[in-house]
Design an enzyme around this catalytic site. Sequence first.
Site, mmCIF file in Angstrom:
data_model
loop_
_atom_site.group_PDB
_atom_site.id
_atom_site.type_symbol
_atom_site.label_atom_id
_atom_site.label_comp_id
_atom_site.label_asym_id
_atom_site.label_seq_id
_atom_site.Cartn_x
_atom_site.Cartn_y
_atom_site.Cartn_z
ATOM 1 N N CYS A 142 -6.469 54.496 -14.288
ATOM 2 C CA CYS A 142 -5.202 55.053 -14.779
ATOM 3 C C CYS A 142 -4.881 54.427 -16.132
ATOM 4 O O CYS A 142 -5.042 53.220 -16.301
ATOM 5 C CB CYS A 142 -4.078 54.745 -13.794
ATOM 6 S SG CYS A 142 -2.492 55.400 -14.329
ATOM 7 N N ARG A 189 -4.303 49.902 -10.989
ATOM 8 C CA ARG A 189 -3.439 50.373 -9.888
ATOM 9 C C ARG A 189 -4.213 50.401 -8.577
ATOM 10 O O ARG A 189 -4.489 51.460 -8.024
ATOM 11 C CB ARG A 189 -2.856 51.733 -10.217
ATOM 12 C CG ARG A 189 -2.017 51.724 -11.482
ATOM 13 C CD ARG A 189 -1.398 53.037 -11.774
ATOM 14 N NE ARG A 189 -0.297 53.347 -10.875
ATOM 15 C CZ ARG A 189 0.376 54.494 -10.924
ATOM 16 N NH1 ARG A 189 0.042 55.409 -11.807
ATOM 17 N NH2 ARG A 189 1.373 54.726 -10.087
ATOM 18 N N PRO A 190 -4.516 49.221 -8.008
ATOM 19 C CA PRO A 190 -5.265 49.206 -6.747
ATOM 20 C C PRO A 190 -4.410 49.743 -5.589
ATOM 21 O O PRO A 190 -3.208 49.915 -5.740
ATOM 22 C CB PRO A 190 -5.548 47.704 -6.554
ATOM 23 C CG PRO A 190 -4.444 47.012 -7.286
ATOM 24 C CD PRO A 190 -4.081 47.899 -8.448
ATOM 25 N N VAL A 191 -5.021 49.989 -4.429
ATOM 26 C CA VAL A 191 -4.273 50.407 -3.232
ATOM 27 C C VAL A 191 -4.506 49.430 -2.079
ATOM 28 O O VAL A 191 -4.349 49.772 -0.907
ATOM 29 C CB VAL A 191 -4.637 51.850 -2.824
ATOM 30 C CG1 VAL A 191 -4.139 52.846 -3.864
ATOM 31 C CG2 VAL A 191 -6.128 52.012 -2.560
ATOM 32 N N LEU A 217 -2.767 46.959 -0.988
ATOM 33 C CA LEU A 217 -1.593 46.701 -0.143
ATOM 34 C C LEU A 217 -1.369 47.846 0.854
ATOM 35 O O LEU A 217 -0.980 47.613 1.997
ATOM 36 C CB LEU A 217 -0.349 46.518 -1.010
ATOM 37 C CG LEU A 217 -0.353 45.288 -1.938
ATOM 38 C CD1 LEU A 217 0.798 45.370 -2.931
ATOM 39 C CD2 LEU A 217 -0.283 43.991 -1.123
ATOM 40 N N ILE A 239 5.287 44.913 -14.584
ATOM 41 C CA ILE A 239 4.698 45.704 -13.490
ATOM 42 C C ILE A 239 3.381 46.341 -13.943
ATOM 43 O O ILE A 239 2.371 46.289 -13.249
ATOM 44 C CB ILE A 239 5.711 46.757 -13.009
ATOM 45 C CG1 ILE A 239 6.940 46.032 -12.449
ATOM 46 C CG2 ILE A 239 5.090 47.678 -11.955
ATOM 47 C CD1 ILE A 239 8.075 46.922 -12.074
ATOM 48 N N ARG A 297 3.942 67.070 -16.106
ATOM 49 C CA ARG A 297 3.716 66.481 -14.788
ATOM 50 C C ARG A 297 5.019 66.037 -14.141
ATOM 51 O O ARG A 297 5.129 66.000 -12.913
ATOM 52 C CB ARG A 297 2.817 65.249 -14.894
ATOM 53 C CG ARG A 297 1.426 65.504 -15.423
ATOM 54 C CD ARG A 297 0.606 64.269 -15.195
ATOM 55 N NE ARG A 297 0.461 64.093 -13.744
ATOM 56 C CZ ARG A 297 -0.707 63.908 -13.166
ATOM 57 N NH1 ARG A 297 -1.789 63.826 -13.909
ATOM 58 N NH2 ARG A 297 -0.802 63.776 -11.862
HETATM 59 C C1 EPZ Z 1 5.453 54.311 -8.240
HETATM 60 O O1 EPZ Z 1 4.035 54.165 -8.346
HETATM 61 C C2 EPZ Z 1 5.839 55.447 -9.198
HETATM 62 N N1 EPZ Z 1 5.123 56.662 -8.827
HETATM 63 C C3 EPZ Z 1 5.467 55.066 -10.626
HETATM 64 O O2 EPZ Z 1 5.971 56.087 -11.498
HETATM 65 C C4 EPZ Z 1 6.170 53.772 -10.991
HETATM 66 O O3 EPZ Z 1 5.751 53.355 -12.269
HETATM 67 C C5 EPZ Z 1 5.818 52.667 -9.971
HETATM 68 O O4 EPZ Z 1 6.131 53.104 -8.632
HETATM 69 C C6 EPZ Z 1 6.587 51.380 -10.223
HETATM 70 O O5 EPZ Z 1 7.950 51.606 -10.220
HETATM 71 C C7 EPZ Z 1 5.612 57.436 -7.814
HETATM 72 O O6 EPZ Z 1 6.591 57.130 -7.177
HETATM 73 C C8 EPZ Z 1 4.873 58.697 -7.523
HETATM 74 P P1 EPZ Z 1 3.505 50.442 -7.189
HETATM 75 P P2 EPZ Z 1 3.227 53.250 -7.300
HETATM 76 O O7 EPZ Z 1 2.558 50.494 -6.042
HETATM 77 O O8 EPZ Z 1 3.888 53.239 -5.994
HETATM 78 C C9 EPZ Z 1 0.516 46.823 -7.911
HETATM 79 C C10 EPZ Z 1 5.917 57.759 -13.168
HETATM 80 O O9 EPZ Z 1 5.891 57.567 -14.396
HETATM 81 N N2 EPZ Z 1 -0.141 47.246 -6.641
HETATM 82 O O10 EPZ Z 1 4.930 50.162 -6.885
HETATM 83 O O11 EPZ Z 1 1.808 53.671 -7.389
HETATM 84 C C11 EPZ Z 1 0.357 47.852 -9.024
HETATM 85 O O12 EPZ Z 1 -0.863 47.700 -9.697
HETATM 86 C C12 EPZ Z 1 5.022 56.889 -12.238
HETATM 87 O O13 EPZ Z 1 6.627 58.591 -12.610
HETATM 88 C C13 EPZ Z 1 -1.123 46.442 -6.084
HETATM 89 O O14 EPZ Z 1 -1.474 45.400 -6.630
HETATM 90 O O15 EPZ Z 1 3.393 51.818 -8.001
HETATM 91 C C14 EPZ Z 1 1.564 47.558 -9.900
HETATM 92 O O16 EPZ Z 1 1.289 46.509 -10.755
HETATM 93 C C15 EPZ Z 1 4.014 56.102 -13.008
HETATM 94 N N3 EPZ Z 1 -1.707 46.846 -4.926
HETATM 95 C C16 EPZ Z 1 2.626 47.138 -8.881
HETATM 96 O O17 EPZ Z 1 1.925 46.774 -7.690
HETATM 97 C C17 EPZ Z 1 -1.328 48.001 -4.276
HETATM 98 O O18 EPZ Z 1 -1.887 48.338 -3.213
HETATM 99 C C18 EPZ Z 1 3.653 48.220 -8.553
HETATM 100 O O19 EPZ Z 1 2.948 49.409 -8.273
HETATM 101 C C19 EPZ Z 1 -0.326 48.801 -4.850
HETATM 102 C C20 EPZ Z 1 0.260 48.403 -6.044
#
Ligand code: EPZ
Length: 422
Positions: A115, A120-122, A124, A331, A401
């Site tokens: 990305c 953006r790992p998954v 967690l 973040i 988007r």
């Molecule tokens: C949500 O993404 C939003 N997307 C993002 O908005 C937003 O930037 C983000 O939350 C933070 O607020 C939607 O809701 C569809 P996270 P998400 O998991 O859930 C790390 C936009 O512009 N992390 O909260 O994917 C990650 O790398 C989009 O509308 C892990 O390390 O974000 C990041 O640094 C872009 N391991 C932090 O946590 C995991 O398994 C927060 O990411 C998951 C996340």
Amino acid sequence: MDKLIVHGGTPIHGAITISGSKNASLPILAATLLTDEDCVIRRVPDVSDTNYMVQILTGLGADVERFSGTVRVTAADISDTAPYDIVRRMRASVCMMGPLLARKRRCVVALPGGCVIGDRPVDLHIRGLEALGATATIDGGNVVLEAPDGLRGATIDLCGTNGPTVLGTDNVMMAATLAEGITTITSAACEPEVVDLADFLNAMGAKITGAGTPVITIEGVSKLKGCVHNVIPDRIEAGTFMAAAALAGEGVTLRRVHEGHLAAITAVLRKAGHQVHFNDSGDACTVLRGDTPMPAEIVTEPYPGYPTDMQAQMTALFATTPGTSVVVDTIFPQRFMHCAELKRMGADIQVSDGKAVITGVKQLSAAPVMASDLRASAALVLAALTAKGTTEILRLYHIDRGYEHIDEKLLSLGANVERVRE
Ligand code: EPZ
């Protein structure tokens, strides 16, 4: 592919209505997979990401109908494998995992790829679903989660290196609704979109308490039913137009907002010398550009802190604000793609180690620029509104988007913009 032509220098004014939230709609649409009954969701924005989600639901076998902002989903007989050719187009498809696993006791979902906004790992998400009793394997680029005997409640901490995870909290919360026993999520994300999802799930008959706080408790039930739900307003679309009004406005009113959800954004705009006035019920606000704009500092944080999805737009505002402003993204520390394009328009920005230092210039000058992601493209549109000359913003599909008909809304505010084929 469309591009946006922006003739700079025309002030914006008037009133628009903010659309429903994209980031609340996506997990709520995924949650419809938890029941075989009708779910009716209103105020779903007409943006490509919600269209992708509708295509994925249809690809899984759900019966979906969409008419003017309302989506009806009946997931009576569904498969457990999300269609790769659509999932690959949208990271948020990852929030299919929880509902599919809970409903089908198995799911196959493509792992999201790279990305532009950063790592953006998954991990967690998977850790949380494994704690509920699933086994996870990675096979051919897919994550395969299985729980043949069903899921069991557990206590799960969802804090990662950069804090809580929004969609990770959603996934575990959705899966836990049909798990046996009690699940407690600690370090849960507190975003309003998580609360809206919990409200939707509770309307389906789930037993969730604590959403909006770092500790969410879910008492599992055996079955969920259909429901009707109105999605919350999009606080990031509202924030984007508030920044546009501070940059190029002569009084812009936003209808259908939520004052509480905009507190961090409002605080920064007021600190930067602009006026933000909410009506008594807090569901509409008027933004007026200040007479003496001032530099400010932003450090992004999980909600209720300053949202990372609003840092690019403020960077565009600070580019022509006298003095030195600072933006730190804790973040997504690499989320500064827009800065290179703003520099092409004459901005003075130094980016390093997750921080941008912006020294305001008198005026930006128009140039052809390239959108790289959703919020970066919004920043380029804002910068172009006051730039000298005509700016071309390429790859407009990025902004489509997550912003519903942004060109029409800008035109209704008097901006001189036009969407044309590239
Ligand atoms: C949500 O993404 C939003 N997307 C993002 O908005 C937003 O930037 C983000 O939350 C933070 O607020 C939607 O809701 C569809 P996270 P998400 O998991 O859930 C790390 C936009 O512009 N992390 O909260 O994917 C990650 O790398 C989009 O509308 C892990 O390390 O974000 C990041 O640094 C872009 N391991 C932090 O946590 C995991 O398994 C927060 O990411 C998951 C996340």
